[in-house]
Design an enzyme around this catalytic site. Structure first.
Site, PDB file in Angstrom:
ATOM      1  N   ASP A 162      20.364  64.179  46.699  1.00 15.77           N
ATOM      2  CA  ASP A 162      20.057  63.705  48.145  1.00 15.77           C
ATOM      3  C   ASP A 162      19.876  65.222  48.948  1.00 15.77           C
ATOM      4  O   ASP A 162      20.587  65.996  48.626  1.00 15.77           O
ATOM      5  CB  ASP A 162      20.707  62.911  48.861  1.00 15.77           C
ATOM      6  N   ASP A 201      21.496  66.040  52.248  1.00 19.35           N
ATOM      7  CA  ASP A 201      22.434  65.641  53.439  1.00 19.35           C
ATOM      8  C   ASP A 201      22.096  66.755  54.507  1.00 19.35           C
ATOM      9  O   ASP A 201      22.081  68.030  54.508  1.00 19.35           O
ATOM     10  CB  ASP A 201      23.698  65.909  52.981  1.00 19.35           C
TER      11      ASP A 201
END
Length: 204
Positions: A133, A135
């Protein structure tokens, strides 16, 4: 020097740390080139709460660094700049590509890159996976507009990686998605998590 959670620090060496390093961390951390990340904990005049990464995701260690031994600070906002992203050897990683696309889109608040992507950009070597991901953190000293933040979150839908946004306030940090769905959020403070509907307000 203002130092906030999620900032990345470069230290003079292992003597800058208060506590001994775990063997895996000790064999991996290269003080000259590898940053440590500021974590949430009680500050004092001499020590900064930090975390160190090891060779694997689960290899983390909390520690403390001498304030006087900080050579350089990279903020998440520093990393979210075209000058760093465009010239990074990690430019082709999916999370970095997503960050570059976000730079071209209007945002209701200034944001920065944290997590494995931020650490990798600061170090110059990847601790990411292709599926990692992206962040992000928004440092907000004043309350944000929920509708504007919701619209911004909706603009993430056509990106090819998951994006997790933390909001950092003077009181602590919380997840953007949780705040958009509920009145109360779990606020991460320097003394532990607190459930509150006033993430910018008095928690007493």
């Amino acid at each position: 020097m203002l130092i906030r959670p999620h900032d990345l620090l470069f230290l003079t060496g292992k003597a800058s740390l208060r506590d001994s390093l775990a063997p895996l961390i000790d064999g991996f951390w290269q003080p000259a080139s590898m940053p440590v990340v500021v974590r949430r904990d009680a500050h004092n005049a001499d020590w900064i709460p930090i975390g160190l990464r090891g060779p694997n995701r689960q290899d983390r260690q909390a520690n403390w660094a001498k304030k006087g031994d900080v050579l350089r600070v990279l903020t998440p906002e520093d990393l979210a700049s075209s000058s760093i992203l465009d010239h990074s050897p990690l430019r082709d990683w999916p999370a970095v590509q997503a960050a570059l696309k976000l730079l071209l889109r209007p945002a209701p608040a200034k944001w920065g890159i944290t997590g494995s992507c931020g650490f990798s950009l600061a170090w110059g070597c990847s601790v990411m996976r292709a599926s990692s991901d992206l962040d992000l953190v928004v440092n907000a000293s004043l309350p944000l507009d929920k509708d504007e933040m919701r619209d911004w979150l909706q603009s993430f839908r056509n990106l090819l990686v998951g994006i997790d946004v933390q909001i950092s306030t003077p009181s602590g940090g919380f997840a953007l998605r949780e705040w958009l769905l509920r009145d109360a959020v779990l606020l991460k403070t320097s003394s532990g998590p607190v459930l509150t509907d006033k993430p910018w307000g008095d928690l007493s």
